[in-house]
Motif scaffolding. Sequence first.
Motif, PDB file in Angstrom:
ATOM      1  N   ALA A   1       0.816  -1.366   0.404  1.00 36.89           N
ATOM      2  CA  ALA A   1      -0.329  -0.104   0.201  1.00 36.89           C
ATOM      3  C   ALA A   1       0.850   0.825   0.007  1.00 36.89           C
ATOM      4  N   ALA A   2       2.370   1.123   0.890  1.00 36.63           N
ATOM      5  CA  ALA A   2       2.564   2.398   0.775  1.00 36.63           C
ATOM      6  C   ALA A   2       3.457   3.047  -0.330  1.00 36.63           C
ATOM      7  N   ASN A   3       4.000   2.235  -1.347  1.00 34.10           N
ATOM      8  CA  ASN A   3       4.214   1.762  -2.748  1.00 34.10           C
ATOM      9  C   ASN A   3       3.741   2.078  -3.524  1.00 34.10           C
ATOM     10  N   ALA A   4       2.277   1.363  -3.427  1.00 29.67           N
ATOM     11  CA  ALA A   4       1.135   1.832  -4.030  1.00 29.67           C
ATOM     12  C   ALA A   4       1.589   3.687  -4.184  1.00 29.67           C
ATOM     13  N   ALA A   5       1.112   4.424  -2.976  1.00 26.51           N
ATOM     14  CA  ALA A   5       1.006   5.137  -2.731  1.00 26.51           C
ATOM     15  C   ALA A   5       1.672   6.113  -3.087  1.00 26.51           C
ATOM     16  N   ALA A   6       2.680   5.968  -2.767  1.00 28.65           N
ATOM     17  CA  ALA A   6       4.088   6.723  -3.680  1.00 28.65           C
ATOM     18  C   ALA A   6       4.956   6.547  -5.263  1.00 28.65           C
ATOM     19  N   GLU A   7       3.479   5.923  -5.504  1.00 30.13           N
ATOM     20  CA  GLU A   7       3.692   6.303  -7.291  1.00 30.13           C
ATOM     21  C   GLU A   7       2.966   7.173  -7.394  1.00 30.13           C
ATOM     22  N   GLU A   8       1.704   6.905  -6.843  1.00 29.04           N
ATOM     23  CA  GLU A   8       0.620   7.790  -6.760  1.00 29.04           C
ATOM     24  C   GLU A   8       0.549   9.006  -6.479  1.00 29.04           C
ATOM     25  N   LEU A   9       1.260   9.807  -5.586  1.00 26.54           N
ATOM     26  CA  LEU A   9       1.770  10.816  -4.736  1.00 26.54           C
ATOM     27  C   LEU A   9       3.229  11.496  -6.107  1.00 26.54           C
ATOM     28  N   GLY A  10       3.856  10.136  -6.427  1.00 27.01           N
ATOM     29  CA  GLY A  10       4.983  11.255  -7.251  1.00 27.01           C
ATOM     30  C   GLY A  10       4.059  11.887  -8.715  1.00 27.01           C
ATOM     31  N   SER A  11       3.290  11.070  -9.563  1.00 28.52           N
ATOM     32  CA  SER A  11       2.846  11.601 -10.302  1.00 28.52           C
ATOM     33  C   SER A  11       1.783  13.148 -10.226  1.00 28.52           C
ATOM     34  N   HIS A  12       1.744  13.297  -8.821  1.00 24.95           N
ATOM     35  CA  HIS A  12       1.013  14.992  -8.719  1.00 24.95           C
ATOM     36  C   HIS A  12       1.905  16.092  -9.392  1.00 24.95           C
ATOM     37  N   GLU A  13       0.592  17.155  -8.827  1.00 21.73           N
ATOM     38  CA  GLU A  13       2.889  18.051  -9.510  1.00 21.73           C
ATOM     39  C   GLU A  13       3.007  18.307  -8.921  1.00 21.73           C
ATOM     40  N   LYS A  14       4.842  18.964  -9.304  1.00 24.74           N
ATOM     41  CA  LYS A  14       5.575  19.323  -7.230  1.00 24.74           C
ATOM     42  C   LYS A  14       6.000  20.750  -7.501  1.00 24.74           C
ATOM     43  N   VAL A  15       5.333  21.042  -6.508  1.00 29.77           N
ATOM     44  CA  VAL A  15       6.044  22.417  -5.639  1.00 29.77           C
ATOM     45  C   VAL A  15       6.872  23.156  -6.548  1.00 29.77           C
ATOM     46  N   LYS A  16       6.958  24.508  -7.339  1.00 33.02           N
ATOM     47  CA  LYS A  16       8.242  24.831  -7.652  1.00 33.02           C
ATOM     48  C   LYS A  16       9.327  25.058  -7.180  1.00 33.02           C
ATOM     49  N   ASP A  17      10.609  25.006  -8.037  1.00 31.90           N
ATOM     50  CA  ASP A  17      11.920  25.271  -7.225  1.00 31.90           C
ATOM     51  C   ASP A  17      12.829  24.975  -8.673  1.00 31.90           C
ATOM     52  N   LEU A  18      13.307  26.023  -8.729  1.00 22.96           N
ATOM     53  CA  LEU A  18      14.186  26.917  -9.151  1.00 22.96           C
ATOM     54  C   LEU A  18      15.408  25.973  -9.289  1.00 22.96           C
ATOM     55  N   SER A  19      15.700  27.062  -8.170  1.00 22.06           N
ATOM     56  CA  SER A  19      17.031  26.356  -7.171  1.00 22.06           C
ATOM     57  C   SER A  19      17.301  25.324  -6.507  1.00 22.06           C
ATOM     58  N   GLY A  20      16.986  24.483  -6.708  1.00 25.82           N
ATOM     59  CA  GLY A  20      16.935  23.636  -6.063  1.00 25.82           C
ATOM     60  C   GLY A  20      17.169  22.979  -4.545  1.00 25.82           C
ATOM     61  N   LEU A  21      16.570  23.681  -3.715  1.00 23.83           N
ATOM     62  CA  LEU A  21      16.981  23.808  -2.237  1.00 23.83           C
ATOM     63  C   LEU A  21      16.899  23.063  -1.658  1.00 23.83           C
ATOM     64  N   CYS A  22      17.735  22.829  -1.137  1.00 22.84           N
ATOM     65  CA  CYS A  22      17.969  21.507   0.472  1.00 22.84           C
ATOM     66  C   CYS A  22      18.338  22.118   1.347  1.00 22.84           C
ATOM     67  N   LEU A  23      17.284  22.614   2.480  1.00 30.46           N
ATOM     68  CA  LEU A  23      17.258  22.967   3.262  1.00 30.46           C
ATOM     69  C   LEU A  23      17.427  22.684   4.744  1.00 30.46           C
ATOM     70  N   PHE A  24      17.862  22.105   6.094  1.00 29.06           N
ATOM     71  CA  PHE A  24      17.109  21.269   6.634  1.00 29.06           C
ATOM     72  C   PHE A  24      17.357  22.427   8.257  1.00 29.06           C
ATOM     73  N   GLU A  25      16.165  22.791   8.971  1.00 30.23           N
ATOM     74  CA  GLU A  25      15.467  23.516   9.886  1.00 30.23           C
ATOM     75  C   GLU A  25      16.268  23.125  11.106  1.00 30.23           C
ATOM     76  N   GLU A  26      16.866  21.592  11.588  1.00 30.31           N
ATOM     77  CA  GLU A  26      17.722  21.792  12.732  1.00 30.31           C
ATOM     78  C   GLU A  26      19.546  22.118  12.150  1.00 30.31           C
ATOM     79  N   THR A  27      19.754  21.905  10.978  1.00 22.46           N
ATOM     80  CA  THR A  27      21.186  22.969  10.680  1.00 22.46           C
ATOM     81  C   THR A  27      21.146  24.688  11.287  1.00 22.46           C
ATOM     82  N   ILE A  28      19.789  24.828  10.493  1.00 24.18           N
ATOM     83  CA  ILE A  28      19.698  26.507  10.522  1.00 24.18           C
ATOM     84  C   ILE A  28      19.280  26.728  12.235  1.00 24.18           C
ATOM     85  N   LYS A  29      19.091  25.717  12.906  1.00 28.10           N
ATOM     86  CA  LYS A  29      18.816  26.331  14.311  1.00 28.10           C
ATOM     87  C   LYS A  29      19.892  26.363  14.553  1.00 28.10           C
ATOM     88  N   GLU A  30      20.748  25.546  14.775  1.00 26.09           N
ATOM     89  CA  GLU A  30      21.924  24.924  15.255  1.00 26.09           C
ATOM     90  C   GLU A  30      22.582  26.356  14.715  1.00 26.09           C
TER      91      GLU A  30
END
Length: 301
Positions: A38-67
């Motif tokens: 079921a998890a694999n099926a849900a992941a496949e279905e979610l992967g087909s949805h429109e993605k949040v737009k991100d032109l810069s390839g952001l990869c920011l981690f909240e814990e690192t920013i807190k530190e």
Amino acid sequence: MRENAKEIAKKNAENSAENHTDESREKGERFGETLFRAANAAAEELGSHEKVKDLSGLCLFEETIKELIDDVRAALFPEVFCCNDSAAALFSAAQKLRCTLYSALGGDEGKTEEISLKFLDELPEMRRVLYTDCVAGYRGDPAATSEKEVALCYPYFYAMCVQRIAHFLYTEKVPVLPRMMSEIAHAGTGIDIHPGAQIGEYFFIDHGTGVVIGETAVIGKNVKLYQGVTLGAKSFKVNDDGSLVKGIKRHPEVRDDVVIYAGATILGGNTVIGKGAVIGGNAWVTHSVKDGEAIPSNYVG
């Protein structure tokens, strides 16, 4: 015979328990397989949805920013946060800043290095201004017993440390990272200050919960707010496609020596609160206020 009957009953109970355990284990394993599919099926279905737009390839981690925030605060005020090696704390912060900037700036190494070094150069002035905020809290609250108590215990001081760090990055046009910082402070203090807001020296928010200060707000020196104050937008211009116009002045200007009491709302990019004015609690203000004018509580206008 009694002993034999007891032993037989005991063995029957043990066998029943073992059988029950085996059945439960088998059931659990079967459900685990079902859950996996079921998890694999849900992941496949979610992967087909429109993605949040991100032109810069952001990869920011909240814990690192807190530190990063904690390292900078410790280096700015080692006497408050028991930092025995400010240089080490700043180097740690600079490394984290470099990593987060690199991602936020889409891998632009030159810009990352430039802003990292400029940030370190800016810290003495940032410390000077933040100290005035601490002094304002001590002077402005009769319950405060020391400046150190203000720095350690008052939520506005944490919010302002974060805001002044984030504001620098905002002025350098760093995307997303300043907002993540301000939302970390918002989540921890209940004080919502956009990193774009321009805030002068000796700024104090008493209590703080529920305060909102918008992106284009301008606040002068020696201003005091109480809990629940909003410096917000009155209305929004709309593009032909229905989206809101961005990049225009939407929030008030509050000049020097103003006091705004709890629950007051001040709206509009053309609204100016004059020097030395006092805005009463729960007032609703959408027009400019003259220097030294006192607006009564529950005023609407």
